[in-house]
Design a protein around this motif. Structure first.
Motif, PDB file in Angstrom:
ATOM      1  N   LYS A   1      -4.522  -2.233  -4.832  1.00  0.00           N
ATOM      2  CA  LYS A   1      -4.124  -1.267  -3.545  1.00  0.00           C
ATOM      3  C   LYS A   1      -3.980  -1.862  -2.383  1.00  0.00           C
ATOM      4  CE  LYS A   1      -5.973   2.265  -6.721  1.00  0.00           C
ATOM      5  NZ  LYS A   1      -4.481   2.793  -7.222  1.00  0.00           N
ATOM      6  N   ILE A   2      -4.841  -2.301  -1.604  1.00  0.00           N
ATOM      7  CA  ILE A   2      -4.819  -2.827  -0.360  1.00  0.00           C
ATOM      8  C   ILE A   2      -3.904  -3.826  -0.205  1.00  0.00           C
ATOM      9  CG2 ILE A   2      -6.244  -4.078   1.421  1.00  0.00           C
ATOM     10  CD1 ILE A   2      -8.866  -2.532   0.179  1.00  0.00           C
ATOM     11  N   THR A   3      -3.743  -4.832  -1.243  1.00  0.00           N
ATOM     12  CA  THR A   3      -2.480  -6.054  -1.410  1.00  0.00           C
ATOM     13  C   THR A   3      -1.336  -5.401  -1.297  1.00  0.00           C
ATOM     14  OG1 THR A   3      -4.054  -7.403  -2.525  1.00  0.00           O
ATOM     15  CG2 THR A   3      -1.810  -8.023  -2.224  1.00  0.00           C
ATOM     16  N   ALA A   4      -1.064  -4.240  -2.328  1.00  0.00           N
ATOM     17  CA  ALA A   4       0.348  -3.494  -1.962  1.00  0.00           C
ATOM     18  C   ALA A   4       0.728  -3.098  -0.765  1.00  0.00           C
ATOM     19  CB  ALA A   4      -0.024  -2.416  -2.977  1.00  0.00           C
ATOM     20  N   LEU A   5      -0.472  -2.453   0.018  1.00  0.00           N
ATOM     21  CA  LEU A   5      -0.252  -1.997   1.546  1.00  0.00           C
ATOM     22  C   LEU A   5      -0.003  -2.961   2.238  1.00  0.00           C
ATOM     23  CD1 LEU A   5      -0.581   0.377   3.651  1.00  0.00           C
ATOM     24  CD2 LEU A   5      -2.986  -0.222   3.670  1.00  0.00           C
ATOM     25  N   THR A   6      -0.643  -4.273   2.084  1.00  0.00           N
ATOM     26  CA  THR A   6      -0.308  -5.296   3.178  1.00  0.00           C
ATOM     27  C   THR A   6       1.109  -5.964   2.906  1.00  0.00           C
ATOM     28  OG1 THR A   6      -2.512  -5.862   3.026  1.00  0.00           O
ATOM     29  CG2 THR A   6      -1.265  -7.553   3.995  1.00  0.00           C
ATOM     30  N   THR A   7       1.612  -5.761   1.619  1.00  0.00           N
ATOM     31  CA  THR A   7       3.063  -6.558   1.196  1.00  0.00           C
ATOM     32  C   THR A   7       3.900  -5.500   1.534  1.00  0.00           C
ATOM     33  OG1 THR A   7       2.139  -7.276  -0.825  1.00  0.00           O
ATOM     34  CG2 THR A   7       4.381  -6.926  -0.880  1.00  0.00           C
ATOM     35  N   ILE A   8       3.647  -4.403   1.609  1.00  0.00           N
ATOM     36  CA  ILE A   8       4.445  -3.463   2.005  1.00  0.00           C
ATOM     37  C   ILE A   8       4.811  -3.527   3.930  1.00  0.00           C
ATOM     38  CG2 ILE A   8       5.296  -0.928   2.576  1.00  0.00           C
ATOM     39  CD1 ILE A   8       5.695  -2.407  -0.265  1.00  0.00           C
ATOM     40  N   GLN A   9       3.615  -3.905   4.445  1.00  0.00           N
ATOM     41  CA  GLN A   9       3.786  -4.024   6.012  1.00  0.00           C
ATOM     42  C   GLN A   9       4.425  -5.590   6.095  1.00  0.00           C
ATOM     43  OE1 GLN A   9      -0.546  -4.083   6.402  1.00  0.00           O
ATOM     44  NE2 GLN A   9      -0.584  -1.892   7.230  1.00  0.00           N
ATOM     45  N   TYR A  10       4.380  -6.324   5.187  1.00  0.00           N
ATOM     46  CA  TYR A  10       4.895  -7.656   5.411  1.00  0.00           C
ATOM     47  C   TYR A  10       6.448  -7.514   5.339  1.00  0.00           C
ATOM     48  CZ  TYR A  10       6.334 -12.646   4.598  1.00  0.00           C
ATOM     49  OH  TYR A  10       6.665 -13.586   4.936  1.00  0.00           O
TER      50      TYR A  10
ATOM     51  N   GLN B   1      -3.867   6.633   4.252  1.00  0.00           N
ATOM     52  CA  GLN B   1      -2.708   5.822   3.541  1.00  0.00           C
ATOM     53  C   GLN B   1      -3.274   5.475   2.175  1.00  0.00           C
ATOM     54  OE1 GLN B   1      -1.431   3.473   6.763  1.00  0.00           O
ATOM     55  NE2 GLN B   1       0.361   4.697   7.035  1.00  0.00           N
ATOM     56  N   LEU B   2      -4.273   4.917   2.142  1.00  0.00           N
ATOM     57  CA  LEU B   2      -4.739   4.518   0.763  1.00  0.00           C
ATOM     58  C   LEU B   2      -5.131   5.575  -0.045  1.00  0.00           C
ATOM     59  CD1 LEU B   2      -7.177   1.422   2.088  1.00  0.00           C
ATOM     60  CD2 LEU B   2      -5.030   1.247   0.656  1.00  0.00           C
TER      61      LEU B   2
END
Length: 292
Positions: free
Chosen positions: A265-274, A240-241
């Motif tokens: 990029k990893i923070t953006a992924l975690t934000t969407i998961q939240y 996904q990254l």
């Protein structure tokens, strides 16, 4: 996903819930675009696949464009990398606080082609951060750059990340992981197979390292199917990254810029998961989805 302003407002709303506005040590006055707003803009760009600052500033609405210049945006974003990582950890804590099982793995991050490595000046401003040549067993290829080490929960939320030159062996990352997690089971592949490290992790921080055994080892046992299945979760996250967040595309010229891009990029992924879990109540790993 094409509505930049609406996506920006949604991400800013989430960040304001978990982080307070405050002036950092290098700031003497309140900037027009606050730190949280700048970080939100950066995460929005990563979520929408806008990987070029030139392209981002062409698409910015006047309300944001009047608050910051491109050069200032780039410089401030690099200075905010530690705050960005703190936000990532705060988001991850909502998922991983009571997690007992984690998965560890690494992926290659190329900064340029091997043929250019001898004359490349990318990320060479500091000796300690020089990129290097390495080998990726999964792709059966050599590359020049860095290696992203990561630990995620079995549900697919990154807990710990780190960068190292490509020549550093995966197992060396386990020596640093003791400071970040404890009292859990860590699932890895054969690259983390080491009786010495396994014993050390268990004795120092009660981490049970579970890896597949080689077929010629004494007392050979097949790794339980449930562990083999859960280990694929981190490989899906890496995919996904690479796909939506284009983590392998590099426009950075310095290591600080490169590191900032990876953390963003990893923070953006975690934000969407939240947002998926706590706002819409849906599958956290549906990343290509509307958040407004």
């Amino acid at each position: 996903m094409n509505n930049l302003s609406a996506n920006y407002e949604r991400i800013l709303e989430v960040l304001r819930k978990i982080s307070k506005e405050q002036l950092l040590s290098y700031q003497r006055r309140q900037p027009k675009l606050s730190d949280l707003e700048l970080i939100s803009l950066s995460l929005t760009a990563e979520f929408m696949g806008i990987d070029s600052e030139n392209d981002l500033f062409r698409k910015l609405p006047d309300s944001l464009l009047s608050k910051i210049e491109r050069s200032v945006y780039n410089r401030r974003r690099r200075k905010l990398v530690n705050k960005l990582n703190s936000i990532r950890l705060s988001l991850a804590s909502h998922f991983n606080e009571f997690e007992d099982y984690f998965v560890v793995d690494s992926m290659p991050l190329e900064v340029c082609k091997l043929s250019r490595s001898s004359r490349s000046k990318i990320c060479k401003e500091n000796t300690y951060a020089f990129p290097d040549k390495g080998y990726c067993a999964a792709q059966s290829s050599n590359y020049y750059g860095y290696k992203l080490h990561a630990v995620c929960s079995v549900n697919g939320v990154f807990q710990s990340i780190d960068l190292s030159p490509a020549s550093v062996h995966d197992i060396n990352y386990l020596k640093d992981i003791k400071m970040q997690i404890s009292d859990c089971t860590l699932i890895g592949d054969k690259g983390y197979l080491s009786t010495e490290i396994q014993l050390n992790l268990f004795e120092t921080c009660n981490i049970t390292l579970n890896t597949p055994m080689r077929s010629n080892q004494k007392n050979y046992k097949v790794q339980p199917y449930v562990f083999r299945k859960k280990r694929k979760r981190i490989e899906t996250l890496f995919s996904q990254l690479c796909d939506q967040f284009m983590i392998r595309r590099n426009y950075a010229k310095t290591f600080e810029g490169f590191k900032t891009r990876i953390v963003a990029k990893i923070t953006a992924l975690t934000t969407i998961q939240y947002i998926n879990k706590f706002i819409f109540g849906r599958n956290i790993n549906n990343i290509k989805i509307n958040i407004i």
